[in-house]
Design an enzyme around this catalytic site. Structure first.
Site, short mmCIF file in Angstrom:
data_model
loop_
_atom_site.label_atom_id
_atom_site.label_comp_id
_atom_site.label_asym_id
_atom_site.label_seq_id
_atom_site.Cartn_x
_atom_site.Cartn_y
_atom_site.Cartn_z
N ASP A 226 0.83 -1.22 0.00
CA ASP A 226 0.00 0.00 0.00
C ASP A 226 0.86 1.26 0.00
OD1 ASP A 226 -2.47 1.33 0.01
OD2 ASP A 226 -2.42 1.59 2.18
N SER A 247 -6.91 5.44 -0.12
CA SER A 247 -7.26 4.18 -0.78
C SER A 247 -8.65 3.74 -0.34
CB SER A 247 -6.21 3.11 -0.47
OG SER A 247 -5.55 3.35 0.74
N GLN A 297 -5.80 -1.67 -6.64
CA GLN A 297 -6.37 -0.74 -5.67
C GLN A 297 -7.10 0.40 -6.38
OE1 GLN A 297 -4.07 2.34 -3.04
NE2 GLN A 297 -4.42 0.55 -1.78
C1 LIG Z 1 4.84 3.33 5.41
C2 LIG Z 1 4.56 4.71 4.93
C3 LIG Z 1 3.13 4.97 4.50
C4 LIG Z 1 2.89 6.37 3.93
C5 LIG Z 1 1.44 6.78 3.96
C6 LIG Z 1 0.86 6.84 2.63
C7 LIG Z 1 -0.63 6.86 2.67
C8 LIG Z 1 -1.17 5.79 1.80
C9 LIG Z 1 -2.62 5.85 1.54
C10 LIG Z 1 -3.44 5.32 2.68
O1 LIG Z 1 -3.01 4.51 3.43
S1 LIG Z 1 -5.02 5.92 2.83
C11 LIG Z 1 -5.58 5.08 4.28
C12 LIG Z 1 -6.56 4.01 3.97
N1 LIG Z 1 -7.79 4.54 3.47
C13 LIG Z 1 -8.63 5.24 4.26
O2 LIG Z 1 -8.41 5.52 5.43
C14 LIG Z 1 -9.93 5.65 3.63
C15 LIG Z 1 -11.03 5.33 4.61
N2 LIG Z 1 -12.34 5.49 3.99
C16 LIG Z 1 -12.97 6.65 4.05
O3 LIG Z 1 -12.51 7.61 4.62
C17 LIG Z 1 -14.31 6.64 3.41
O4 LIG Z 1 -14.55 5.40 2.81
C18 LIG Z 1 -14.46 7.73 2.35
C19 LIG Z 1 -14.19 9.08 2.93
C20 LIG Z 1 -13.54 7.50 1.21
C21 LIG Z 1 -15.91 7.65 1.95
O5 LIG Z 1 -16.32 8.84 1.41
P1 LIG Z 1 -17.79 9.36 1.64
O6 LIG Z 1 -17.97 10.50 0.74
O7 LIG Z 1 -18.76 8.25 1.49
O8 LIG Z 1 -17.68 9.74 3.18
P2 LIG Z 1 -18.08 11.06 3.94
O9 LIG Z 1 -19.47 11.44 3.61
O10 LIG Z 1 -17.74 10.80 5.38
O11 LIG Z 1 -17.08 12.20 3.37
C22 LIG Z 1 -15.73 12.16 3.68
C23 LIG Z 1 -15.11 13.44 3.13
O12 LIG Z 1 -15.25 13.49 1.70
C24 LIG Z 1 -15.93 14.69 1.33
N3 LIG Z 1 -16.79 14.42 0.16
C25 LIG Z 1 -17.71 13.46 0.05
N4 LIG Z 1 -18.29 13.52 -1.15
C26 LIG Z 1 -17.71 14.55 -1.81
C27 LIG Z 1 -17.86 15.12 -3.10
N5 LIG Z 1 -18.72 14.63 -3.97
N6 LIG Z 1 -17.08 16.15 -3.43
C28 LIG Z 1 -16.18 16.65 -2.57
N7 LIG Z 1 -15.99 16.16 -1.34
C29 LIG Z 1 -16.74 15.12 -0.96
C30 LIG Z 1 -16.74 15.03 2.54
O13 LIG Z 1 -17.08 16.39 2.55
C31 LIG Z 1 -15.76 14.69 3.65
O14 LIG Z 1 -14.78 15.71 3.72
P3 LIG Z 1 -14.09 16.14 5.10
O15 LIG Z 1 -13.36 14.91 5.58
O16 LIG Z 1 -13.18 17.27 4.73
O17 LIG Z 1 -15.21 16.53 6.01
#
Ligand SMILES: CCCCCCCCCC(=O)SCCNC(=O)CCNC(=O)[C@H](O)C(C)(C)COP(=O)(O)OP(=O)(O)OC[C@H]1O[C@@H](n2cnc3c(N)ncnc32)[C@H](O)[C@@H]1OP(=O)(O)O
Length: 316
Positions: A226, A247, A297
């Site tokens: 990841d 992701s 992914q």
């Molecule tokens: C070893 C070194 C590692 C280095 C690190 C690298 C990082 C690697 C990448 C990762 O590991 S990411 C971590 C694993 N993935 C996650 O934690 C994602 C977890 N899942 C989620 O957060 C939800 O499934 C997700 C937010 C994607 C679902 O979105 P929803 O739209 O259904 O949820 P929600 O309604 O709660 O909205 C979340 C945010 O999206 C925004 N949003 C939703 N629909 C939107 C839209 N249509 N347009 C704009 N913004 C939108 C919403 O306003 C909000 O913004 P805020 O957080 O700022 O309040």
């Protein structure tokens, strides 16, 4: 050998062991099929690293299967951001144990809510005459390449680098991640230059894991897979102001045995992006050219600018 010397050697050996095995991927058993994971390292996003959750979930599933069974695939969804302030509970459902395959369903929970769900399947080792694989891309050997840290250090010596970018790079350098990386393709350290939706780098766990537990090497690979994966889809669009990327799902297929503490070539490619999402496909190759793991992914990409059809945050 004296007891003191023996103890000293034991301590030294422990120091050399990968922190992924000694801490990140060591779970505490709470009850049957219920485990607790901690997170010694948290990314700058202040949410949990997806690879850590995938790795820990695979450890939890693996603790419930019989001897001789090895993970061959898993399919996961990240449904809420992980909270770094509290541990994660992994609830394993023993879906089925057959003659060759065992399937497990894992739910990762924080504050009583699912942050992640996953299905993992394990198989008894079964050799077969039906075999084929595609070819590993050509790449210089890892020993001939600069490390990620050396590349960043070199970039920071550039007198034309702005202070903002220098600060960003020093923060990356300060991150004590438990994996080692040697990029093959050039990395653009000065943001703003679009790149091919492709990455190629050698990667391995820092420290020693050793032979033995094949499932542990797969859990470490799940962690590693990841790392930086989703950003492959962002490469051609780096000029767009990104609010967040995360992701959404993650799938892995394990093909051949490998050691995650030995160099593997990670080939990542994004064939598509659209609808606020990007798809990334990856392959982890053993250095002898054997295809070890395939990965897939999808990530969600939220831009800063107002996009048509976007729902304002206040309305959600
Ligand atoms: C070893 C070194 C590692 C280095 C690190 C690298 C990082 C690697 C990448 C990762 O590991 S990411 C971590 C694993 N993935 C996650 O934690 C994602 C977890 N899942 C989620 O957060 C939800 O499934 C997700 C937010 C994607 C679902 O979105 P929803 O739209 O259904 O949820 P929600 O309604 O709660 O909205 C979340 C945010 O999206 C925004 N949003 C939703 N629909 C939107 C839209 N249509 N347009 C704009 N913004 C939108 C919403 O306003 C909000 O913004 P805020 O957080 O700022 O309040």
């Amino acid at each position: 050998m004296s007891d003191v010397k023996e103890q000293q050697e034991e301590e030294e050996e422990k120091d050399l062991r990968s922190v992924l095995v000694t801490s990140v991927l060591t779970l505490e058993k709470i009850d049957q099929g219920l485990y607790r994971g901690s997170h010694p390292w948290v990314p700058r996003s202040n949410t949990l690293f997806g690879g850590q959750i995938v790795g820990q979930a695979l450890v939890a599933a693996g603790l419930t299967v019989g001897k001789g069974l090895h993970a061959h695939s898993l399919h996961c969804y990240f449904v809420r951001p992980g909270d770094p302030r509290v541990p994660v509970l992994y609830q394993v459902d023993l879906v089925r144990d057959g003659r060759s395959f065992s399937v497990r369903s894992v739910r990762a929970v924080q504050h009583g809510l699912a942050i992640f769900v996953c299905q993992a399947s394990f198989q008894l080792d079964q050799p077969s005459p039906m075999e084929h694989q595609c070819c590993m891309p050509e790449a210089p050997l890892p020993e001939s390449l600069l490390t990620w840290a050396e590349l960043i250090d070199k970039a920071m010596r550039d007198p034309l680098l702005s202070e903002r970018h220098r600060l960003g790079l020093s923060k990356i350098l300060a991150k004590d991640v438990p994996i080692e990386i040697r990029p093959v393709l050039p990395i653009d350290y000065v943001p703003g230059t679009p790149l091919e939706p492709r990455q190629l780098f050698w990667v391995r766990a820092k420290g020693h894991i050793g032979e033995g537990d094949m499932n542990m090497h797969r859990c470490v690979a799940a962690y590693i897979s990841d790392y930086s994966f989703v950003r492959t889809a962002w490469h051609p669009h780096v000029r767009m102001p990104m609010r967040s990327m995360a992701s959404l799902d993650h799938s892995l297929w394990f093909h051949a045995p490998f050691r995650a503490d030995e160099w593997m070539l990670y080939e990542c490619e994004s064939p598509w992006a659209g609808s606020s999402r990007g798809l990334v496909l990856g392959r982890l190759w053993r250095r002898d050219g054997t295809l070890a793991v395939s990965c897939a992914q999808e990530g969600v990409f939220r831009l800063r600018q107002k996009t048509p059809g976007a729902v304002p945050a206040s309305k959600l």
